[in-house]
Design a protein around this motif. Structure first.
Motif, PDB file in Angstrom:
ATOM      1  N   ARG A  15      -2.640   1.363   1.115  1.00 13.63           N
ATOM      2  CA  ARG A  15      -3.272   1.045   2.410  1.00 13.63           C
ATOM      3  C   ARG A  15      -4.104   2.222   2.902  1.00 13.63           C
ATOM      4  NH1 ARG A  15       1.709  -1.423   3.287  1.00 13.63           N
ATOM      5  NH2 ARG A  15       2.450   0.383   4.443  1.00 13.63           N
ATOM      6  N   ASN A  16      -3.560   3.443   2.796  1.00 11.55           N
ATOM      7  CA  ASN A  16      -4.319   4.635   3.212  1.00 11.55           C
ATOM      8  C   ASN A  16      -5.609   4.761   2.407  1.00 11.55           C
ATOM      9  OD1 ASN A  16      -2.514   5.460   5.175  1.00 11.55           O
ATOM     10  ND2 ASN A  16      -1.425   6.867   3.818  1.00 11.55           N
ATOM     11  N   ARG A  17      -5.492   4.579   1.120  1.00 10.42           N
ATOM     12  CA  ARG A  17      -6.672   4.686   0.245  1.00 10.42           C
ATOM     13  C   ARG A  17      -7.716   3.637   0.629  1.00 10.42           C
ATOM     14  NH1 ARG A  17      -7.880   7.120  -4.550  1.00 10.42           N
ATOM     15  NH2 ARG A  17      -9.333   6.024  -5.902  1.00 10.42           N
ATOM     16  N   GLY A  46      -4.675  11.906   8.052  1.00 11.48           N
ATOM     17  CA  GLY A  46      -4.827  13.347   8.155  1.00 11.48           C
ATOM     18  C   GLY A  46      -5.631  13.902   6.995  1.00 11.48           C
ATOM     19  N   GLN A  47      -6.024  15.151   7.159  1.00 15.45           N
ATOM     20  CA  GLN A  47      -6.821  15.810   6.115  1.00 15.45           C
ATOM     21  C   GLN A  47      -6.066  15.871   4.778  1.00 15.45           C
ATOM     22  OE1 GLN A  47     -10.020  16.892   6.339  1.00 15.45           O
ATOM     23  NE2 GLN A  47     -10.116  16.075   8.409  1.00 15.45           N
ATOM     24  N   ALA A  48      -4.766  16.139   4.837  1.00 15.70           N
ATOM     25  CA  ALA A  48      -3.995  16.233   3.592  1.00 15.70           C
ATOM     26  C   ALA A  48      -3.989  14.893   2.849  1.00 15.70           C
ATOM     27  CB  ALA A  48      -2.564  16.680   3.885  1.00 15.70           C
ATOM     28  N   THR A  49      -3.781  13.813   3.579  1.00 13.49           N
ATOM     29  CA  THR A  49      -3.806  12.478   2.959  1.00 13.49           C
ATOM     30  C   THR A  49      -5.178  12.195   2.388  1.00 13.49           C
ATOM     31  OG1 THR A  49      -2.090  11.662   4.433  1.00 13.49           O
ATOM     32  CG2 THR A  49      -3.507  10.007   3.405  1.00 13.49           C
ATOM     33  N   PHE A  50      -6.203  12.534   3.163  1.00 15.55           N
ATOM     34  CA  PHE A  50      -7.572  12.304   2.704  1.00 15.55           C
ATOM     35  C   PHE A  50      -7.816  13.028   1.385  1.00 15.55           C
ATOM     36  CE2 PHE A  50     -11.971  13.397   2.236  1.00 15.55           C
ATOM     37  CZ  PHE A  50     -12.616  12.205   2.496  1.00 15.55           C
TER      38      PHE A  50
END
Length: 191
Positions: A15-17, A46-50
């Motif tokens: 989902r994040n992707r 967040g930046q880390a997830t990105f």
């Protein structure tokens, strides 16, 4: 769509992707220089997830491009199920033109983020397969001249990429694509 060599992602990671790709498409279409932080903010990650998903701007842009090319290519099969082969081909060409003009900012971002020739490898296979499907259906129906290859066709429509998306592109694209269709029909054996 993740690459087949990539490990399966958890549902929240998928989902994040997907949210990042949707946000990137919106932001990069609007402005080729959109900061990656704006993409992450729009996606709500967040930046880390990105950066875990897309370690560089090029990775993000190429994945958006791969997704968009896949969408355009998939339409060919749908059109052939509901239209005559020549009508399906012509409508697909119109959709390709609209897509190219609507994604002008994305095209600019792709040019800036990509090394020369890298996009051909990313997008060529799905588009070539879609074109081959449409051309084969038309050849079998006798609506286009025999022997037209996907490479011939792609070279014939290459003028689309020269149109100004901020000008009267609709009229010019329609005229160009009508010329291509007329050329494809010349010498067609007929049904």
């Amino acid at each position: 769509m993740p690459n087949e060599q990539e490990p399966a992602l958890r549902s929240d990671a998928r989902r994040n992707r997907a949210r990042i790709l949707d946000a990137a498409l919106t932001e990069l279409t609007r402005d080729a220089r959109a900061p990656l932080s704006a993409v992450a903010r729009r996606a709500g990650v967040g930046q880390a997830t990105f950066y875990r998903n897309f370690p560089s701007r090029e990775c993000l842009v190429l994945e958006v491009y791969r997704h968009e090319v896949g969408q355009v290519a998939a339409v060919a099969e749908q059109l052939l199920r509901t239209r005559a082969p020549d009508a399906a081909l012509r409508e697909w060409m119109d959709r390709l033109a609209r897509h190219a003009m609507a994604k002008a900012g994305l095209a600019e971002a792709i040019r800036k983020a990509s090394a020369p020739g890298s996009l051909a490898a990313v997008g060529r296979a799905p588009v070539t397969a879609a074109v081959a499907l449409l051309l084969d259906a038309n050849t079998r129906a006798g609506t286009i001249r025999p022997g037209v290859t996907p490479d011939d066709f792609l070279l014939a429509i290459a003028g689309l990429w020269q149109l100004d998306p901020h000008g009267d592109w609709q009229t010019r694209a329609a005229r160009l694509l009508d010329l291509v269709m007329d050329g494809l029909r010349t010498g067609a054996p007929g049904p």
